[in-house]
Scaffold this motif. Structure first.
Motif, PDB file in Angstrom:
ATOM      1  N   GLU A 176      24.741  36.125  47.940  1.00 58.16           N
ATOM      2  CA  GLU A 176      24.173  36.352  46.625  1.00 58.16           C
ATOM      3  C   GLU A 176      22.762  36.907  46.792  1.00 58.16           C
ATOM      4  OE1 GLU A 176      26.031  35.376  43.443  1.00 58.16           O
ATOM      5  OE2 GLU A 176      27.369  35.928  45.085  1.00 58.16           O
ATOM      6  N   ILE A 177      22.143  37.243  45.688  1.00 55.54           N
ATOM      7  CA  ILE A 177      20.844  37.904  45.704  1.00 55.54           C
ATOM      8  C   ILE A 177      19.771  37.052  46.378  1.00 55.54           C
ATOM      9  CG2 ILE A 177      20.088  37.090  43.424  1.00 55.54           C
ATOM     10  CD1 ILE A 177      19.959  40.733  44.148  1.00 55.54           C
ATOM     11  N   ASP A 178      19.965  35.711  46.299  1.00 65.74           N
ATOM     12  CA  ASP A 178      18.968  34.836  46.929  1.00 65.74           C
ATOM     13  C   ASP A 178      19.260  34.604  48.410  1.00 65.74           C
ATOM     14  OD1 ASP A 178      21.184  33.250  46.843  1.00 65.74           O
ATOM     15  OD2 ASP A 178      20.272  31.611  45.702  1.00 65.74           O
ATOM     16  N   GLY A 179      20.255  35.330  48.956  1.00 61.58           N
ATOM     17  CA  GLY A 179      20.545  35.221  50.379  1.00 61.58           C
ATOM     18  C   GLY A 179      21.489  34.114  50.763  1.00 61.58           C
ATOM     19  N   ARG A 180      21.967  33.372  49.779  1.00 62.72           N
ATOM     20  CA  ARG A 180      22.892  32.273  50.057  1.00 62.72           C
ATOM     21  C   ARG A 180      24.335  32.770  50.006  1.00 62.72           C
ATOM     22  NH1 ARG A 180      19.902  28.399  52.406  1.00 62.72           N
ATOM     23  NH2 ARG A 180      18.175  27.743  51.088  1.00 62.72           N
ATOM     24  N   HIS A 181      25.166  32.203  50.910  1.00 63.59           N
ATOM     25  CA  HIS A 181      26.581  32.555  50.893  1.00 63.59           C
ATOM     26  C   HIS A 181      27.309  31.771  49.811  1.00 63.59           C
ATOM     27  CE1 HIS A 181      25.703  34.332  54.788  1.00 63.59           C
ATOM     28  NE2 HIS A 181      26.832  35.011  54.634  1.00 63.59           N
ATOM     29  N   VAL A 182      28.150  32.471  49.062  1.00 62.17           N
ATOM     30  CA  VAL A 182      28.915  31.841  47.982  1.00 62.17           C
ATOM     31  C   VAL A 182      30.384  32.238  48.136  1.00 62.17           C
ATOM     32  CG1 VAL A 182      29.316  31.840  45.488  1.00 62.17           C
ATOM     33  CG2 VAL A 182      26.977  31.815  46.377  1.00 62.17           C
ATOM     34  N   THR A 183      31.251  31.259  47.992  1.00 62.93           N
ATOM     35  CA  THR A 183      32.692  31.534  48.042  1.00 62.93           C
ATOM     36  C   THR A 183      33.237  31.593  46.624  1.00 62.93           C
ATOM     37  OG1 THR A 183      32.858  30.336  50.115  1.00 62.93           O
ATOM     38  CG2 THR A 183      34.914  30.747  48.941  1.00 62.93           C
ATOM     39  N   ARG A 184      34.015  32.634  46.338  1.00 62.28           N
ATOM     40  CA  ARG A 184      34.697  32.722  45.039  1.00 62.28           C
ATOM     41  C   ARG A 184      36.188  32.681  45.279  1.00 62.28           C
ATOM     42  NH1 ARG A 184      30.673  34.057  41.847  1.00 62.28           N
ATOM     43  NH2 ARG A 184      29.152  35.555  42.593  1.00 62.28           N
ATOM     44  N   THR A 185      36.880  31.958  44.409  1.00 57.86           N
ATOM     45  CA  THR A 185      38.337  31.942  44.482  1.00 57.86           C
ATOM     46  C   THR A 185      38.882  32.330  43.117  1.00 57.86           C
ATOM     47  OG1 THR A 185      38.414  29.626  43.858  1.00 57.86           O
ATOM     48  CG2 THR A 185      38.400  30.098  46.200  1.00 57.86           C
ATOM     49  N   GLY A 186      40.048  32.915  43.118  1.00 57.34           N
ATOM     50  CA  GLY A 186      40.629  33.310  41.838  1.00 57.34           C
ATOM     51  C   GLY A 186      41.952  34.005  42.038  1.00 57.34           C
ATOM     52  N   VAL A 187      42.394  34.689  40.971  1.00 59.42           N
ATOM     53  CA  VAL A 187      43.638  35.448  41.068  1.00 59.42           C
ATOM     54  C   VAL A 187      43.343  36.916  40.790  1.00 59.42           C
ATOM     55  CG1 VAL A 187      45.141  33.518  40.395  1.00 59.42           C
ATOM     56  CG2 VAL A 187      44.243  35.026  38.639  1.00 59.42           C
ATOM     57  N   LYS A 188      44.115  37.777  41.419  1.00 62.01           N
ATOM     58  CA  LYS A 188      44.061  39.212  41.127  1.00 62.01           C
ATOM     59  C   LYS A 188      45.323  39.560  40.354  1.00 62.01           C
ATOM     60  CE  LYS A 188      41.604  40.428  45.343  1.00 62.01           C
ATOM     61  NZ  LYS A 188      41.657  41.194  46.590  1.00 62.01           N
ATOM     62  N   VAL A 189      45.133  40.153  39.178  1.00 66.51           N
ATOM     63  CA  VAL A 189      46.271  40.535  38.344  1.00 66.51           C
ATOM     64  C   VAL A 189      46.277  42.050  38.258  1.00 66.51           C
ATOM     65  CG1 VAL A 189      47.331  40.352  36.062  1.00 66.51           C
ATOM     66  CG2 VAL A 189      46.020  38.432  36.977  1.00 66.51           C
ATOM     67  N   SER A 190      47.310  42.677  38.789  1.00 64.42           N
ATOM     68  CA  SER A 190      47.360  44.132  38.700  1.00 64.42           C
ATOM     69  C   SER A 190      48.530  44.605  37.858  1.00 64.42           C
ATOM     70  CB  SER A 190      47.433  44.749  40.107  1.00 64.42           C
ATOM     71  OG  SER A 190      48.395  44.095  40.880  1.00 64.42           O
ATOM     72  N   SER A 191      49.347  43.663  37.400  1.00 63.40           N
ATOM     73  CA  SER A 191      50.468  44.023  36.535  1.00 63.40           C
ATOM     74  C   SER A 191      50.728  42.849  35.612  1.00 63.40           C
ATOM     75  CB  SER A 191      51.704  44.309  37.405  1.00 63.40           C
ATOM     76  OG  SER A 191      52.844  44.427  36.588  1.00 63.40           O
ATOM     77  N   TYR A 192      50.843  43.124  34.312  1.00 62.12           N
ATOM     78  CA  TYR A 192      51.124  42.043  33.360  1.00 62.12           C
ATOM     79  C   TYR A 192      52.067  42.495  32.241  1.00 62.12           C
ATOM     80  CZ  TYR A 192      50.634  38.917  29.394  1.00 62.12           C
ATOM     81  OH  TYR A 192      50.924  38.098  28.336  1.00 62.12           O
ATOM     82  N   LEU A 193      51.809  43.663  31.660  1.00 55.07           N
ATOM     83  CA  LEU A 193      52.547  44.056  30.454  1.00 55.07           C
ATOM     84  C   LEU A 193      54.001  44.415  30.708  1.00 55.07           C
ATOM     85  CD1 LEU A 193      49.934  46.116  28.418  1.00 55.07           C
ATOM     86  CD2 LEU A 193      50.979  43.924  27.802  1.00 55.07           C
ATOM     87  N   SER A 194      54.327  44.780  31.954  1.00 52.31           N
ATOM     88  CA  SER A 194      55.703  45.182  32.253  1.00 52.31           C
ATOM     89  C   SER A 194      56.520  43.956  32.646  1.00 52.31           C
ATOM     90  CB  SER A 194      55.729  46.171  33.417  1.00 52.31           C
ATOM     91  OG  SER A 194      54.920  47.282  33.117  1.00 52.31           O
ATOM     92  N   ALA A 195      57.585  43.692  31.885  1.00 52.54           N
ATOM     93  CA  ALA A 195      58.516  42.635  32.301  1.00 52.54           C
ATOM     94  C   ALA A 195      59.145  43.052  33.621  1.00 52.54           C
ATOM     95  CB  ALA A 195      59.588  42.438  31.233  1.00 52.54           C
ATOM     96  N   SER A 196      59.390  42.081  34.486  1.00 50.96           N
ATOM     97  CA  SER A 196      59.935  42.432  35.796  1.00 50.96           C
ATOM     98  C   SER A 196      60.757  41.279  36.346  1.00 50.96           C
ATOM     99  CB  SER A 196      58.808  42.773  36.781  1.00 50.96           C
ATOM    100  OG  SER A 196      57.969  41.640  36.960  1.00 50.96           O
TER     101      SER A 196
END
Ligand SMILES: C[S@@+](CC[C@H](N)C(=O)[O-])C[C@H]1O[C@@H](n2cnc3c(N)ncnc32)[C@H](O)[C@@H]1O
Length: 267
Positions: A176-196
């Protein structure tokens, strides 16, 4: 562009075969309850459904009957069915003779036929199965004839926005800008509107990957609206935070709901 209606009837036979192949392994692995069931799915479903003495409740795609038994313990009479014979055999083995659960091996279409002319019920439930079912229109069509007017249908599913077979979970570390390491976790969504329809492991290591039927909310709920239902309750529960180091479990990303539970009411 035509919106796919999310119905995949051509995969019904293969889907049925795969559930039969996975059923006993699945129940051996999670039949006694895991944190998704005990912390997320069951409490949210119970809050929306409020099973109680005097209720007759239809349990759609009940698997080995874990939630059917819970509803019977709360005093309800339960009619529970699943297409998979090994699951229903296991459900019967897990259920005491005095429990008020009637299990049937049936698809939703067969169940609608079997119940034609029978007294209507006030409540139906389907826990963590609509995304495992190639078609949902027949579910809503059957419920129109099985539920009394004003009756409720509560279902839980993996959250279509954040937890489909086509998302990726990530953990990344940066300064981060203050030089500290930060871990982020989450989901990546690249497809939603198409039923599959695509293969996935519902539980890692299961004998055969299963079909996962992704439907955006507008498509899924739209089939219910078309059948005369409206939504009058919704829950997006979260897991408690994991202890210790960052990672990509759902308990590492507690601002993202991995499942949702919805109550629909027949108008
Ligand atoms: C993840 S399991 C959920 C079982 C149970 N409701 C639970 O919460 O543990 C999905 C179930 O959907 C059932 N299923 C899929 N399509 C079905 C259909 N058309 N009719 C009846 N059951 C179906 C499968 O056989 C399987 O038991």
């Amino acid at each position: 562009m035509t919106i796919h209606d999310g119905e995949f009837s051509d995969l019904s036979d293969d889907n049925h075969r795969i559930w039969d192949a996975n059923a006993l392994w699945w129940d051996d692995t999670i039949g006694d309850g895991n944190e998704f069931q005990t912390l997320l799915i069951e409490p949210a479903t119970e809050r929306l459904l409020r099973p109680q003495a005097g209720d007759t409740i239809l349990d759609i795609a009940c698997g080995a009957g874990r939630f059917a038994r819970r509803m019977a313990d709360l005093g309800a009479q339960v009619l529970a069915f699943d297409q998979s014979e090994p699951f229903i055999t296991r459900a019967r083995e897990r259920t005491t003779a005095s429990a008020a659960v009637d299990y049937r091996v049936a698809t939703i279409d067969a169940m609608a036929t079997a119940l034609a002319g029978a007294s209507r019920v006030d409540k139906a439930v389907c826990t963590m199965a609509l995304m495992d079912m190639p078609e949902v229109k027949p579910v809503f069509a059957a419920l129109r004839t099985i539920l009394s007017p004003g009756g409720i249908f509560v279902f839980s599913i993996t959250h279509p926005c954040f937890h489909s077979a086509s998302i990726q979970r990530f953990a990344e570390i940066g300064e981060e800008i203050d030089g500290r390491h930060v871990t982020r976790t989450g989901v990546k969504v690249s497809s939603y509107l198409s039923a599959s329809a695509r293969k996935t492991e519902g539980i890692i290591g299961q004998p055969e990957p299963q079909w996962f039927f992704h439907r955006p909310l507008s498509v899924l709920l739209g089939h219910g609206f078309d059948a005369g239902f409206s939504v009058d309750g919704i829950e997006e529960p979260r897991l408690p935070p994991a202890d210790g180091k960052p990672g990509v479990r759902w308990s590492h990303m507690t601002d993202i709901p991995p499942i949702m539970a919805v109550r629909m009411r027949l108008g």
